[in-house]
Structure formats: C-alpha cells, structure tokens
Design an enzyme around this catalytic site. Structure first.
Site, mmCIF file in Angstrom:
data_model
loop_
_atom_site.group_PDB
_atom_site.id
_atom_site.type_symbol
_atom_site.label_atom_id
_atom_site.label_comp_id
_atom_site.label_asym_id
_atom_site.label_seq_id
_atom_site.Cartn_x
_atom_site.Cartn_y
_atom_site.Cartn_z
ATOM 1 C CB CYS A 1 31.781 0.327 -52.710
ATOM 2 S SG CYS A 1 33.312 0.676 -53.582
ATOM 3 C CB SER B 1 36.871 -8.657 -38.590
ATOM 4 O OG SER B 1 38.235 -8.607 -38.880
#
Ligand code: SF4
Length: 482
Positions: free
Chosen positions: A9, A298
C-alpha cells in the site's frame, strides 16, 4: 515482473501550518502513489467523515468531483491499497476510524505493512472486545493504541509500550481527533516513509515514496527513520523515537520492483539501483546475445544497465498496452489467477524473431507469467536467456508483501530449500522453457542497491527471519484463502 503481488500500500499525510486546504494536494499525491495499490483508496480530512472508494483515485475523483472537494481541511491522511481478497476491497480500505473520532482519543489510521495478529490480540485480551475474528492487523494495532491513549499515555509512550507486540512492518500516518498528524515507522524500516515540505501551502508532507513529493511540487527533506514517531501540529514538527535498533531491514523488493523509479529511499534513487543491478548481472552472467529486452516495466533500468555493460543493443521487444488499465474490474479475478494475466504485454515481432534474446526481469514468484512470456510472447526467438535482478524467492513474506504460500513459490516447488544457485538456475530454465536462467544473489543485490546486507531484509530468499520479533508460522494455501 508482470504479476501483481498482493498487498502493498501507499500512505500520505499533509499538515498545512498556514491553514491551506490540503485536499487537492492529497489527491494528487495519492495518484502519484497509485503504483503501490490500485484496488481501493481513501482519505480522511479534519472535520469530515472518512471517504473511501474502490478502484483507482482518478476514476472516483472524476466521477464524484464535487463530493471529494467538499472535503476541505488543513490536515488529512490518505491511502491506496491493493487488497488481499477479491470481495473485501472497500470494507478493508483505509483510513480506518478507531474509537469515536469526535472525542479526545479517537483517530483515523492508514497503514502500509503487515503485523502479526496473534501478538496484537494478546494486548487486547482483557478489553471488552468480544471477538477478534475478522479484525485486521491495522484495526488491532489501532485499538491497542487507543486503549493506551485512554489510559493516559502519550503517542510515543503508547508506541513504546505496544512495540514488543508489533511483529512485522508498519509505515503509517494517523489523523487525531485534535487535528494532529502523526507518522511512525517500524523499528526495522521494512517499508519506506519520508518527509517533505510544500512551500506554497506551508505544509509538511509524510509519504511512502518521494515520487509523490515530486508530483505535487514539494521538496524532499529526509526519510523517516526506523523507530521514529513524528507529531505535526500548529506548533510545528516534533521527532521522537519509540525504539532504536542498529540493524535495519529495508525491503530490497521495493528497489527492484515496487517503488517508482524516481523515488529516493535511504538516500538511494530506485532507478540508479536498478541500473546498477543490471551492470552486476552483466559481471555475473556475460551472455552472448543479439538484444537485451526488459519485461516491462520495472526491469527496464536493469536491462539498460546490462545492455550498456555488455555493449549489446537494448530493445523494447515487449511493451505494456497502456490503454488496458488496472482497475476495479480486476477484483473480480481470483487473486491467484491475476499473475497469469499477461495479456496486456504486447510483443514486437520484428525485434524478437530469429534473435538471441537476453530477457531481464525482476523476479519469479509462481513462474506462470515467465512461462507464458518465454513460451508464447517470445515465440520465434532463436533463444531466450532470462536474468533476474532479485535472488530466488523461496520463503513467504510476512512484512508487507503478500506472496503466495510457500508451496506455490516456483523455486520452493521445484527445488525445495537446499539447492545451490546453479541447480536452481537449471531447473527454473527447464520449467519455464528458457535456454538459460541466471538469478542475482544477495551480494549482487546489496551491492547494486548500495546498502549493506545487514541493512536489508532478505528473508524471502534466505529464510532468515531474525529481523522479526518471532519467526512466523507459515500458512498453507488454504489458510491464506480462508
Ligand atoms: S521477505 Fe522479501 S519481500 Fe518481504 S520484506 Fe523481506 S525482502 Fe521484502
């Protein structure tokens, strides 16, 4: 890595010393943290009810513009979440109200991390809570803090007293009923958290990643230190410590996969770390090939680092279809099937066909998507060698990244826990159908990031959980699903 690991988160808190309305900044900051969680989000602004929605921030704000911007105030917190279950995205969205938010002890909390529930339940055993069933780690921590505050403890004393029961990770922001902003980071510093300053609104900003500071035109001041608690109110900012440990355990997965490339964590830019790791992979595995191709997104800086070191051209042979957005609809897909979704990866045939491809990815979890990429997306290639920036993942994470159970982790499944790296490389290559697989090791990872090994958590690759207060009991697939 194409898969979406669950449960990571982002948090944010803003306090304007000169009383500016911070809601627009909070919303923009959460949008910049969206890569940390896309299934639900929420904000709590002083004197307003907590506002939560499923999906990504911009969708809800566009649809409910007037309602969102009614929430004006000079202090607020926010959260973006990637939920652990398909159905409960809104129910468990943060910020969470703890106690009566209108009295002196109530507060709203937004948490990035994971804490062991069993230990927290112990702290509440003589409270009037009838059952802890279904109460999340964040709520349990909040209820324990609430009790300590009611018993007359200050925030720092409450964290000090609770700390022996806080087994796991937390980077959190709290909005108190008195309109104070509190931020705290666990004693090991697993998850990132930093402090910034927004000049135009005279606001202190606390945020998971510095990329959000950049996005709102704020300047980075420093990382919040492990064990530190920050209190911001009309008198300014106060820093205290509820714990002090020399051995920190920053999560290297943030550097290789989760964090935004523009972010700085512990003084290190994520893009630079990824590129360095690519160079280290070139030292370790100097493969002859025609093109270096990253698995988007990524692994791109690492592929660039490898390509530059080896003098082999970098090519975008695989692209993410940017028009297919992650959003609420993904919640209807069972979490364990999400990893197999690589349909938004588009191969560029002209780059791939007949070539010896050096494919760079950050990690393999279940191996499902790697198999699809090598076997299907890269069909027509002469050969595919896969290099991975993160060492083999053999053990589950209990510090905020919700890997599948150990029995589902590819390396554990096909190699167990005792194999050497050459044997792991060989077996994984065989499983995914690549000509060669080469994993990074913990030395290469630490060198690439630029943090010593004893300042990193490496539990998911080494099985050493000594950075936790006690070793977790590994859950089976069925327990994780229940
Ligand atoms: S176990 Fe792995 S993913 Fe979890 S915090 Fe440690 S290094 Fe990061």
């Amino acid at each position: 890595m194409v898969c979406s690991l669950r449960e990571n988160c982002g948090v944010m808190g803003i306090f304007s010393l000169s009383g500016y309305n911070i809601t627009p900044l909070l919303i923009s900051g959460l949008e910049a943290l969206q890569h940390r969680g896309q299934e639900a989000w929420g904000i709590a602004v002083n004197r307003h009810q907590t506002f939560k929605r499923t999906g990504i921030v911009s969708q809800a704000v566009e649809a409910e513009y007037k309602e969102v911007f009614k929430l004006s105030g000079s202090v607020g917190i926010g959260h973006v979440r990637y939920s652990t279950t398909a159905k409960s995205t809104l129910e468990h969205a943060h910020p969470i109200d703890i106690g009566n938010i209108m009295d002196n002890y109530g507060f709203r909390i937004a948490h990035n991390g994971t804490l062991e529930r069993e230990l927290l339940i112990k702290t509440l055993k003589d409270s009037n809570l009838t059952s802890c069933h279904g109460i999340t780690d964040t709520e349990l921590m909040g209820l324990s803090l609430h009790r300590l505050l009611k018993n007359g403890h200050s925030w720092v004393e409450a964290f000090e007293k609770l700390n022996p029961y806080l087994n796991g990770s937390f980077s959190l922001v709290i909005l108190t009923s008195n309109g104070e902003l509190i931020a705290a980071r666990d004693e090991r510093g697993f998850r990132p958290l930093c402090l910034g300053w927004h000049e135009e609104t005279s606001s202190y900003i606390i945020v998971s990643e510095s990329c959000a500071l950049e996005a709102i035109g704020a300047k980075f001041i420093r990382d919040i230190e492990p064990g530190e608690i920050i209190t911001i109110n009309r008198d300014g900012l106060k820093s205290e410590y509820f714990a002090h440990l020399d051995r920190h355990a920053h999560c290297p997965f943030e550097y290789t996969y989760f964090a935004h490339p523009s972010s700085r964590m512990e003084g290190i830019n994520v893009y630079t770390a990824r590129k360095n790791i690519g160079r280290i992979l070139a030292e370790k595995y100097p493969i002859e090939g025609d093109v270096v191709v990253p698995v988007p997104d990524s692994a791109r800086p690492a592929a660039l680092g490898y390509s530059e070191s080896m003098g082999i051209p970098f090519e975008e042979g695989l692209l993410k279809d940017r028009y297919k957005r992650k959003g609420g609809w993904r919640s209807f897909i069972e979490p364990e099937k999400r990893e197999a979704i690589v349909s938004n990866i588009v191969a560029i045939r002209d780059v791939i066909e007949g070539k010896r491809i050096i494919l760079i990815d950050d990690s393999i979890v279940r191996g499902t998507s790697s198999k699809i990429i090598v076997g299907s997306k890269l069909r027509g290639a002469k050969e595919v060698s896969l290099l991975l920036t993160f060492p083999p993942i053999v053990y589950p994470c209990y510090m905020g990244i919700d890997f599948p159970s150990q029995e589902e982790l590819l390396v554990y499944k096909i190699c167990g826990t005792s194999m050497n790296i050459d044997e792991i490389n060989r077996r994984v290559a065989e499983y995914i159908g690549a000509s060669f697989v080469g994993y990074n090791d913990t030395e290469g990872l630490s060198r690439g990031i630029g943090l010593p090994k004893n300042q990193l958590c490496l539990a998911c690759t080494t099985g050493d959980y000594s950075c936790l207060k006690r070793k977790p009991r590994f859950k089976t697939r069925d327990e994780m699903k229940s």
